[in-house]
Design a protein around this motif. Structure first.
Motif, PDB file in Angstrom:
ATOM      1  N   ARG A 241       0.108  -1.223  -0.063  1.00  0.00           N
ATOM      2  CA  ARG A 241       0.444  -0.059   0.219  1.00  0.00           C
ATOM      3  C   ARG A 241       0.860   1.142   0.047  1.00  0.00           C
ATOM      4  NH1 ARG A 241      -2.079  -4.050   2.364  1.00  0.00           N
ATOM      5  NH2 ARG A 241      -5.193  -4.676   2.342  1.00  0.00           N
ATOM      6  N   LEU A 242       2.123   1.065   0.459  1.00  0.00           N
ATOM      7  CA  LEU A 242       2.829   2.009   0.975  1.00  0.00           C
ATOM      8  C   LEU A 242       3.204   2.721  -0.653  1.00  0.00           C
ATOM      9  CD1 LEU A 242       4.355   3.985   2.829  1.00  0.00           C
ATOM     10  CD2 LEU A 242       6.326   2.613   2.893  1.00  0.00           C
ATOM     11  N   ARG A 243       3.736   1.309  -0.835  1.00  0.00           N
ATOM     12  CA  ARG A 243       4.660   1.538  -2.693  1.00  0.00           C
ATOM     13  C   ARG A 243       3.784   2.047  -3.294  1.00  0.00           C
ATOM     14  NH1 ARG A 243       7.533  -3.728  -0.581  1.00  0.00           N
ATOM     15  NH2 ARG A 243       9.525  -2.512   0.268  1.00  0.00           N
TER      16      ARG A 243
ATOM     17  N   VAL B 229       6.684   3.656   7.113  1.00  0.00           N
ATOM     18  CA  VAL B 229       5.673   4.591   6.461  1.00  0.00           C
ATOM     19  C   VAL B 229       6.319   6.485   6.380  1.00  0.00           C
ATOM     20  CG1 VAL B 229       3.538   5.821   6.770  1.00  0.00           C
ATOM     21  CG2 VAL B 229       4.208   2.684   6.347  1.00  0.00           C
ATOM     22  N   LEU B 230       6.288   6.396   7.818  1.00  0.00           N
ATOM     23  CA  LEU B 230       7.174   7.808   7.902  1.00  0.00           C
ATOM     24  C   LEU B 230       7.839   8.832   7.057  1.00  0.00           C
ATOM     25  CD1 LEU B 230       6.348  10.789   9.516  1.00  0.00           C
ATOM     26  CD2 LEU B 230       8.769   9.840  10.928  1.00  0.00           C
ATOM     27  N   ALA B 231       8.927   7.938   6.497  1.00  0.00           N
ATOM     28  CA  ALA B 231      10.157   8.686   4.933  1.00  0.00           C
ATOM     29  C   ALA B 231       9.375   8.496   4.312  1.00  0.00           C
ATOM     30  CB  ALA B 231      11.099   7.065   5.224  1.00  0.00           C
ATOM     31  N   LEU B 232       8.411   7.572   4.052  1.00  0.00           N
ATOM     32  CA  LEU B 232       8.329   7.922   1.887  1.00  0.00           C
ATOM     33  C   LEU B 232       6.699   8.834   2.102  1.00  0.00           C
ATOM     34  CD1 LEU B 232       7.829   4.533   0.489  1.00  0.00           C
ATOM     35  CD2 LEU B 232       9.144   6.241   0.356  1.00  0.00           C
TER      36      LEU B 232
ATOM     37  N   VAL C  64       3.077  14.088  11.638  1.00  0.00           N
ATOM     38  CA  VAL C  64       3.604  14.628  13.520  1.00  0.00           C
ATOM     39  C   VAL C  64       3.135  13.471  14.472  1.00  0.00           C
ATOM     40  CG1 VAL C  64       3.311  15.550  15.104  1.00  0.00           C
ATOM     41  CG2 VAL C  64       2.894  17.151  13.044  1.00  0.00           C
ATOM     42  N   ALA C  65       2.216  12.699  13.957  1.00  0.00           N
ATOM     43  CA  ALA C  65       1.899  11.438  15.126  1.00  0.00           C
ATOM     44  C   ALA C  65       2.710  10.118  14.620  1.00  0.00           C
ATOM     45  CB  ALA C  65       0.314  11.201  14.948  1.00  0.00           C
ATOM     46  N   LEU C  66       2.931  10.342  13.294  1.00  0.00           N
ATOM     47  CA  LEU C  66       3.895   9.297  12.800  1.00  0.00           C
ATOM     48  C   LEU C  66       5.470   8.939  13.445  1.00  0.00           C
ATOM     49  CD1 LEU C  66       3.285   8.634   9.502  1.00  0.00           C
ATOM     50  CD2 LEU C  66       2.995   6.753  11.705  1.00  0.00           C
ATOM     51  N   ALA C  67       5.410  10.841  13.832  1.00  0.00           N
ATOM     52  CA  ALA C  67       6.757  10.783  13.865  1.00  0.00           C
ATOM     53  C   ALA C  67       7.359  11.174  15.506  1.00  0.00           C
ATOM     54  CB  ALA C  67       7.435  12.185  14.119  1.00  0.00           C
ATOM     55  N   ARG C  68       5.961  10.970  15.477  1.00  0.00           N
ATOM     56  CA  ARG C  68       6.172  10.575  17.896  1.00  0.00           C
ATOM     57  C   ARG C  68       6.265   8.900  17.567  1.00  0.00           C
ATOM     58  NH1 ARG C  68       1.457  14.800  18.677  1.00  0.00           N
ATOM     59  NH2 ARG C  68       2.985  17.049  18.907  1.00  0.00           N
ATOM     60  N   ASP C  69       5.380   7.901  16.829  1.00  0.00           N
ATOM     61  CA  ASP C  69       5.549   7.108  17.456  1.00  0.00           C
ATOM     62  C   ASP C  69       7.054   6.426  17.429  1.00  0.00           C
ATOM     63  OD1 ASP C  69       2.839   7.352  17.385  1.00  0.00           O
ATOM     64  OD2 ASP C  69       1.890   6.503  15.496  1.00  0.00           O
ATOM     65  N   VAL C  70       7.807   7.618  15.324  1.00  0.00           N
ATOM     66  CA  VAL C  70       8.804   6.628  15.697  1.00  0.00           C
ATOM     67  C   VAL C  70       9.934   6.708  16.941  1.00  0.00           C
ATOM     68  CG1 VAL C  70      11.236   6.981  14.067  1.00  0.00           C
ATOM     69  CG2 VAL C  70       8.479   6.251  12.943  1.00  0.00           C
TER      70      VAL C  70
ATOM     71  N   LEU D  29      16.938   7.078  10.083  1.00  0.00           N
ATOM     72  CA  LEU D  29      17.707   7.839   9.490  1.00  0.00           C
ATOM     73  C   LEU D  29      16.833   8.649   8.211  1.00  0.00           C
ATOM     74  CD1 LEU D  29      20.469   9.737   8.394  1.00  0.00           C
ATOM     75  CD2 LEU D  29      21.205   7.649   7.865  1.00  0.00           C
ATOM     76  N   LEU D  30      16.825   7.846   6.684  1.00  0.00           N
ATOM     77  CA  LEU D  30      16.099   8.332   5.300  1.00  0.00           C
ATOM     78  C   LEU D  30      14.520   8.578   6.482  1.00  0.00           C
ATOM     79  CD1 LEU D  30      15.833   4.782   3.898  1.00  0.00           C
ATOM     80  CD2 LEU D  30      16.978   7.079   2.822  1.00  0.00           C
ATOM     81  N   ALA D  31      13.532   8.512   7.320  1.00  0.00           N
ATOM     82  CA  ALA D  31      12.822   9.582   7.909  1.00  0.00           C
ATOM     83  C   ALA D  31      13.301  10.972   8.536  1.00  0.00           C
ATOM     84  CB  ALA D  31      12.017   8.266   8.971  1.00  0.00           C
ATOM     85  N   ALA D  32      14.166  10.288   9.374  1.00  0.00           N
ATOM     86  CA  ALA D  32      14.216  11.709   9.863  1.00  0.00           C
ATOM     87  C   ALA D  32      15.087  13.162   8.829  1.00  0.00           C
ATOM     88  CB  ALA D  32      15.793  11.507  10.286  1.00  0.00           C
ATOM     89  N   ALA D  33      15.749  12.333   7.698  1.00  0.00           N
ATOM     90  CA  ALA D  33      15.725  12.669   6.483  1.00  0.00           C
ATOM     91  C   ALA D  33      14.683  13.976   5.436  1.00  0.00           C
ATOM     92  CB  ALA D  33      16.702  12.465   5.584  1.00  0.00           C
ATOM     93  N   ALA D  34      13.834  13.175   5.238  1.00  0.00           N
ATOM     94  CA  ALA D  34      12.579  13.461   4.723  1.00  0.00           C
ATOM     95  C   ALA D  34      11.390  14.144   5.219  1.00  0.00           C
ATOM     96  CB  ALA D  34      11.379  12.116   4.698  1.00  0.00           C
TER      97      ALA D  34
END
Length: 311
Positions: free
Chosen positions: A7-9, A57-60, A72-78, A97-102
């Motif tokens: 689903r993400l892709r 999921v957060l990265a994409l 924001v909610a996803l980032a808090r979950d991570v 790392l990819l999520a943080a960059a995105a």
């Protein structure tokens, strides 16, 4: 593979195609699958975990910013999932790392001041302890901002031996098989030593194990592979397991093993030469399950002396 990844892709592909409406539906479905994921068994065949999947999921999602996803909610979950883990796998680290960059590239809004100077978000600063002075950071805008402080350093005492899921031992031999203890007996310059590492897993886990043995500053690796076919002719007294991968680095020996059944013990070895006179720290060797990183062991650190053989 967990069902949120297709689903993400699909959401990313639709967003790249320009179909933002259906992309938002696909991204929303991927997030919903995270909430419906069964209890994490500790190891999955796709090397994943709840932390890895949420970061993915957060990265994409952060790259395409679909309206259906609360970034924001996803980032808090991570962040919550990472805070709960003492050790993380390479999969978890790379996707985080990819999520943080995105997310970092998306957080350019806001107004931050540092010591009274206006700066744009995001703001990153690194300071050394020596010469560090207090700084004042303030949010001068009308939206909330988050501040994270990370502190890193080196221990003042040498780490003790630990064991969780493995036992690990390190022994030293002369090429003829005679045992030596470099922590008790000085090693003459140009002496060659066979370093033998023995790992005993308490269970199979992921079956993928990584062994690393940092070198004391006075040693250099001369032969990283003493297993069958790797120069073992002169070391027939050794009984070794064949690594799937071996690396001879300037600062450490690294070997990777992969098994599909439990192993009572795994033994690997390499040849070093004492090259520089002096007294050096002898770092501890480590082993870890690559995809269940809480299972690991290390030997105690120590010290050794290399003596000069002549002018």
């Amino acid at each position: 593979m967990q069902r949120h990844w297709p689903r993400l892709r699909l959401g990313a592909a639709l967003a790249l195609y320009g179909d933002n409406k259906r992309a938002a539906v696909a991204f929303s479905a991927a997030v919903a699958r995270l909430d419906n994921t069964e209890a994490d068994p500790g190891y999955r065949a796709d090397y994943g975990s709840r932390l890895r999947d949420t970061a993915g999921v957060l990265a994409l999602a952060a790259e395409f910013s679909p309206t259906s996803v609360d970034l924001v909610a996803l980032a808090r979950d991570v962040g919550t999932l990472r805070d709960a883990e003492l050790y993380t796998s390479t999969q978890e680290d790379s996707w985080t790392l990819l999520a943080a960059a995105a997310t970092g590239s998306e957080t350019t809004e806001g107004a931050i001041s540092l010591d009274g100077d206006a700066l744009s978000a995001p703001l990153y600063r690194r300071y050394d302890r020596i010469g560090f002075v207090a700084h004042e950071i303030a949010n001068t805008g009308d939206t909330d901002s988050e501040v994270n402080v990370t502190v890193s350093g080196y221990p003042t005492t040498q780490p003790a031996a630990t064991s969780n899921g493995f036992t690990l031992s390190r022994e030293y031999f002369l090429p003829d098989g005679s045992r030596v203890d470099p922590e008790l007996t000085p090693i003459a310059q140009n002496t060659r030593l066979v370093v033998v590492l023995t790992i005993r897993p308490k269970n199979l886990g992921s079956g993928q194990y990584l062994v690393a043995d940092p070198l004391p500053a006075g040693f250099e690796i001369e032969n990283p592979d003493l297993s069958a076919g790797g120069g073992a002719a002169d070391y027939r007294w050794l009984k070794l397991n064949q690594p799937n991968h071996v690396e001879s680095r300037t600062d450490q020996y690294v070997a990777a093993f992969r098994y599909s059944a439990e192993q009572p013990s795994i033994t690997t070895a390499y040849l070093v030469r004492a090259v520089s006179p002096g007294t050096f720290v002898l770092p501890g060797a480590t082993v870890e399950d690559m995809y269940r990183p809480q299972f690991r062991a290390n030997t105690a650190a120590g010290s050794l002396e290399v003596t000069a053989t002549g002018p």
